[in-house]
Design a protein around this motif. Structure first.
Motif, PDB file in Angstrom:
ATOM      1  N   LEU A 385     -27.713  -3.690 -15.139  1.00 27.12           N
ATOM      2  CA  LEU A 385     -27.684  -4.575 -13.973  1.00 27.12           C
ATOM      3  C   LEU A 385     -26.633  -5.654 -14.169  1.00 27.12           C
ATOM      4  O   LEU A 385     -25.884  -5.990 -13.235  1.00 27.12           O
ATOM      5  N   LYS A 386     -26.553  -6.188 -15.373  1.00 27.34           N
ATOM      6  CA  LYS A 386     -25.522  -7.186 -15.680  1.00 27.34           C
ATOM      7  C   LYS A 386     -24.132  -6.600 -15.434  1.00 27.34           C
ATOM      8  O   LYS A 386     -23.274  -7.245 -14.807  1.00 27.34           O
ATOM      9  N   ALA A 387     -23.896  -5.380 -15.897  1.00 22.74           N
ATOM     10  CA  ALA A 387     -22.586  -4.751 -15.715  1.00 22.74           C
ATOM     11  C   ALA A 387     -22.277  -4.503 -14.245  1.00 22.74           C
ATOM     12  O   ALA A 387     -21.135  -4.660 -13.798  1.00 22.74           O
ATOM     13  N   LEU A 388     -23.284  -4.124 -13.484  1.00 22.42           N
ATOM     14  CA  LEU A 388     -23.063  -3.906 -12.048  1.00 22.42           C
ATOM     15  C   LEU A 388     -22.664  -5.209 -11.364  1.00 22.42           C
ATOM     16  O   LEU A 388     -21.720  -5.237 -10.545  1.00 22.42           O
ATOM     17  N   LEU A 389     -23.371  -6.284 -11.679  1.00 17.47           N
ATOM     18  CA  LEU A 389     -23.068  -7.563 -11.028  1.00 17.47           C
ATOM     19  C   LEU A 389     -21.675  -8.064 -11.382  1.00 17.47           C
ATOM     20  O   LEU A 389     -20.966  -8.615 -10.519  1.00 17.47           O
ATOM     21  N   LEU A 390     -21.261  -7.906 -12.622  1.00 19.62           N
ATOM     22  CA  LEU A 390     -20.019  -8.513 -13.091  1.00 19.62           C
ATOM     23  C   LEU A 390     -18.812  -7.591 -13.002  1.00 19.62           C
ATOM     24  O   LEU A 390     -17.682  -8.074 -12.983  1.00 19.62           O
ATOM     25  N   ARG A 391     -19.035  -6.287 -12.934  1.00 18.57           N
ATOM     26  CA  ARG A 391     -17.921  -5.352 -13.077  1.00 18.57           C
ATOM     27  C   ARG A 391     -17.802  -4.400 -11.877  1.00 18.57           C
ATOM     28  O   ARG A 391     -16.895  -4.535 -11.067  1.00 18.57           O
ATOM     29  N   LEU A 441     -11.768 -11.626 -16.212  1.00 16.63           N
ATOM     30  CA  LEU A 441     -10.580 -10.992 -15.640  1.00 16.63           C
ATOM     31  C   LEU A 441     -10.586  -9.484 -15.890  1.00 16.63           C
ATOM     32  O   LEU A 441     -10.212  -8.695 -15.017  1.00 16.63           O
ATOM     33  N   ASP A 442     -11.021  -9.105 -17.078  1.00 19.69           N
ATOM     34  CA  ASP A 442     -11.147  -7.692 -17.424  1.00 19.69           C
ATOM     35  C   ASP A 442     -12.065  -6.981 -16.428  1.00 19.69           C
ATOM     36  O   ASP A 442     -11.708  -5.949 -15.838  1.00 19.69           O
ATOM     37  N   ASP A 443     -13.258  -7.562 -16.209  1.00 18.63           N
ATOM     38  CA  ASP A 443     -14.221  -6.947 -15.295  1.00 18.63           C
ATOM     39  C   ASP A 443     -13.717  -6.938 -13.854  1.00 18.63           C
ATOM     40  O   ASP A 443     -13.882  -5.947 -13.132  1.00 18.63           O
ATOM     41  N   LEU A 444     -13.106  -8.035 -13.433  1.00 21.04           N
ATOM     42  CA  LEU A 444     -12.617  -8.106 -12.053  1.00 21.04           C
ATOM     43  C   LEU A 444     -11.521  -7.077 -11.802  1.00 21.04           C
ATOM     44  O   LEU A 444     -11.494  -6.418 -10.753  1.00 21.04           O
ATOM     45  N   ALA A 445     -10.614  -6.934 -12.758  1.00 22.88           N
ATOM     46  CA  ALA A 445      -9.516  -5.984 -12.582  1.00 22.88           C
ATOM     47  C   ALA A 445     -10.033  -4.547 -12.566  1.00 22.88           C
ATOM     48  O   ALA A 445      -9.673  -3.751 -11.689  1.00 22.88           O
ATOM     49  N   TYR A 446     -10.884  -4.211 -13.538  1.00 23.17           N
ATOM     50  CA  TYR A 446     -11.404  -2.847 -13.580  1.00 23.17           C
ATOM     51  C   TYR A 446     -12.226  -2.539 -12.323  1.00 23.17           C
ATOM     52  O   TYR A 446     -12.068  -1.480 -11.701  1.00 23.17           O
ATOM     53  N   GLY A 447     -13.121  -3.460 -11.957  1.00 25.63           N
ATOM     54  CA  GLY A 447     -13.934  -3.245 -10.766  1.00 25.63           C
ATOM     55  C   GLY A 447     -13.093  -3.103  -9.508  1.00 25.63           C
ATOM     56  O   GLY A 447     -13.397  -2.285  -8.633  1.00 25.63           O
ATOM     57  N   SER A 448     -12.011  -3.877  -9.419  1.00 19.20           N
ATOM     58  CA  SER A 448     -11.114  -3.752  -8.267  1.00 19.20           C
ATOM     59  C   SER A 448     -10.503  -2.362  -8.218  1.00 19.20           C
ATOM     60  O   SER A 448     -10.349  -1.761  -7.142  1.00 19.20           O
ATOM     61  N   GLY A 449     -10.137  -1.836  -9.403  1.00 20.80           N
ATOM     62  CA  GLY A 449      -9.590  -0.483  -9.452  1.00 20.80           C
ATOM     63  C   GLY A 449     -10.598   0.558  -9.001  1.00 20.80           C
ATOM     64  O   GLY A 449     -10.241   1.524  -8.303  1.00 20.80           O
ATOM     65  N   VAL A 450     -11.862   0.392  -9.397  1.00 22.67           N
ATOM     66  CA  VAL A 450     -12.901   1.332  -8.971  1.00 22.67           C
ATOM     67  C   VAL A 450     -13.038   1.315  -7.453  1.00 22.67           C
ATOM     68  O   VAL A 450     -13.109   2.372  -6.807  1.00 22.67           O
ATOM     69  N   TRP A 451     -13.071   0.113  -6.869  1.00 19.35           N
ATOM     70  CA  TRP A 451     -13.191   0.015  -5.407  1.00 19.35           C
ATOM     71  C   TRP A 451     -11.962   0.568  -4.702  1.00 19.35           C
ATOM     72  O   TRP A 451     -12.086   1.227  -3.659  1.00 19.35           O
ATOM     73  N   TYR A 452     -10.786   0.318  -5.257  1.00 18.12           N
ATOM     74  CA  TYR A 452      -9.573   0.878  -4.650  1.00 18.12           C
ATOM     75  C   TYR A 452      -9.620   2.403  -4.683  1.00 18.12           C
ATOM     76  O   TYR A 452      -9.292   3.061  -3.689  1.00 18.12           O
TER      77      TYR A 452
END
Length: 483
Positions: A385-391, A441-452
């Protein structure tokens, strides 16, 4: 491509050791662990093969037991005890596009120990690459158009005549004993591919704070513990920065055209065919990490875009979280932060413990074991759940924070605990504040890539959790008996 049905038994003298996650119960008659977690009940004769936490192959019965434990993810080879194989049987394939200095550095560390094939993937300055290859006596394959590293590796693979092939990217440096150590794993006839630990390469004038974060928390560094590699295992993939593989098991190699996630895809395809893929951190290579913040963020986002491509090929194995109804309810109760949240979570925990205790009722202390397994699953659910919220779901969490004080508290708590635990675990040579900034920043960048990737692929497959409605793969208790 060879089939694992043709593989022979483990050789006499082959030793395996139960890994750190395995719990030994009932005087060695019950083993709990593996990937996925299961319970194995051993006969008295089978338990007699255990010497502490080690099993050495001495006959057919011990070979079958060691093989079963390896396949179940409960044990790992004692690589130091395995006999060495001839390193001359390895050909090294290096895909490259420009970067002649890095290529020269890699070829220097390889020396004349192996035949080397350099595949120039349409460099902008091909003469510079050709000059480096010629000086080091390697074989050059020059491609007319850029096809990406996966297809470039396949072009090199076509020219390999040795039984084993090592794929190494031009931005790594190999320890002298890395490939010989990895080669020992092929004493197990079912092993098709093995990967080393990837650490950061320290270069003069490149000691930036992002580099120090990457040294501690690189996406390519899979940790200090060995393991079998397959979906949902503790080590679920290995990076293509350096891989050693059995040529006959690879077939045509990497999926042609994949420019991201091709390493995950290859490992999972081999595992799906019944081969074993291993991660061996005793062998190390060093990778030149990106340390300029824009390049670093682009690379993290690029990794994230591969999630949708992998979901197309491997379905639910790419899910960002694996939950059962009870573990999802447990984590959700805590997330809601109501007055009834803790009592509800406790009630869910008790019910899950009772259910698991019934499934392990043949052990000496079923309630105690059920509580331990339930605690592990509850902790895993909370961490997911922590990973989902942050990443993976951070855009949704960010929107929720605009409207909900509870969501703001949940995200803040998740970020705080994530930073503290990771900072202590990695022992990063970086102050806590910059480590925390880099983590987010690591989580935001990776998560942005997943959404893209999801947007581009018009699918939410890579963003949806895998809900296991029947049973619990993480606690799949199976009763087995061995010779």
């Amino acid at each position: 491509m060879t089939s694992t049905r043709d593989a022979g038994p483990l050789p006499i003298g082959f030793a395996v050791r139960l890994n750190r996650h395995v719990r030994v119960r009932d005087q060695g008659r019950t083993l709990v662990g593996g990937a996925p977690t299961r319970m194995i009940r051993l006969s008295k004769a089978a338990a007699g093969h255990l010497d502490g936490r080690t099993i050495r192959v001495r006959d057919r019965a011990s070979a079958l037991l060691a093989d079963r434990l390896l396949e179940g993810g409960l044990a790992d080879p004692v690589v130091a005890d395995l006999p060495g194989l001839d390193p001359a049987h390895i050909t090294v394939v290096i895909p490259v596009r420009d970067r002649p200095e890095a290529l020269g550095r890699l070829l220097t560390c390889i020396g004349d120990r192996h035949h080397v094939i350099v595949v120039d993937d349409a460099s902008r300055a091909p003469a510079a690459i050709a000059g480096v290859v010629s000086r080091h006596g390697a074989e050059l394959v020059a491609l007319k158009r850029n096809v990406g590293p996966a297809t470039a590796r396949n072009e090199g693979l076509k020219r390999v005549t040795t039984p084993y092939v090592a794929f190494a990217d031009d931005d790594v440096v190999l320890e002298p004993d890395a490939l010989p150590l990895l080669l020992r794993h092929f004493n197990d006839p079912r092993v098709a591919m093995v990967a080393p630990r990837v650490l950061g390469l320290r270069l003069p004038g490149r000691d930036r704070w992002v580099g120090r974060y990457e040294d501690a928390r690189s996406s390519l560094d899979l940790g200090v513990y060995p393991g079998i590699v397959r979906p949902r295992a503790p080590v679920s993939w290995v990076p293509s920065a350096c891989l050693l593989a059995k040529v006959d098991a690879l077939g045509s190699g990497f999926s042609a055209g994949m420019r991201v996630g091709e390493d995950v895809d290859l490992a999972w395809r081999l595992a799906g065919e019944g081969h074993r893929v291993r991660y061996e951190p005793a062998a190390t290579v060093y990778h030149e990490h990106r340390t300029a913040i824009p390049d670093w963020l682009r690379r993290k986002a690029f990794y994230g875009t591969g999630a949708d491509l992998l979901a197309q090929r491997h379905g639910r194995d790419v899910a960002p979280a694996i939950v059962t109804p009870w573990s999802a309810a447990f984590a959700t109760a805590l997330l809601l932060q109501r007055r009834w949240s803790l009592p509800a979570a406790a009630l869910i925990f008790a019910a899950a413990t009772l259910r698991l205790s019934r499934r392990v009722r043949n052990t000496e202390h079923p309630v105690r074991l059920g509580a331990v397994l339930t605690f592990d699953r509850a902790l895993a659910a909370t961490w997911q759940l922590k990973a989902l919220l942050l990443r993976h779901w951070w855009p949704l969490a960010a929107i929720g924070c605009l409207f909900s004080r509870r969501m703001r508290r949940a995200v803040a708590a998740a970020a705080l605990f994530d930073t503290i635990i990771d900072f202590r675990r990695t022992k990063a040579h970086l102050d806590p504040f910059r480590f925390a900034v880099a983590r987010r920043l690591d989580d935001l960048a990776y998560g942005s890539g997943v959404w893209y990737g999801a947007f581009k692929g018009r699918s939410l497959r890579a963003l949806l959790p895998d809900i296991r409605w029947t049973g619990t793969r993480g606690h799949d208790t199976r009763t087995e008996s061995d010779g």
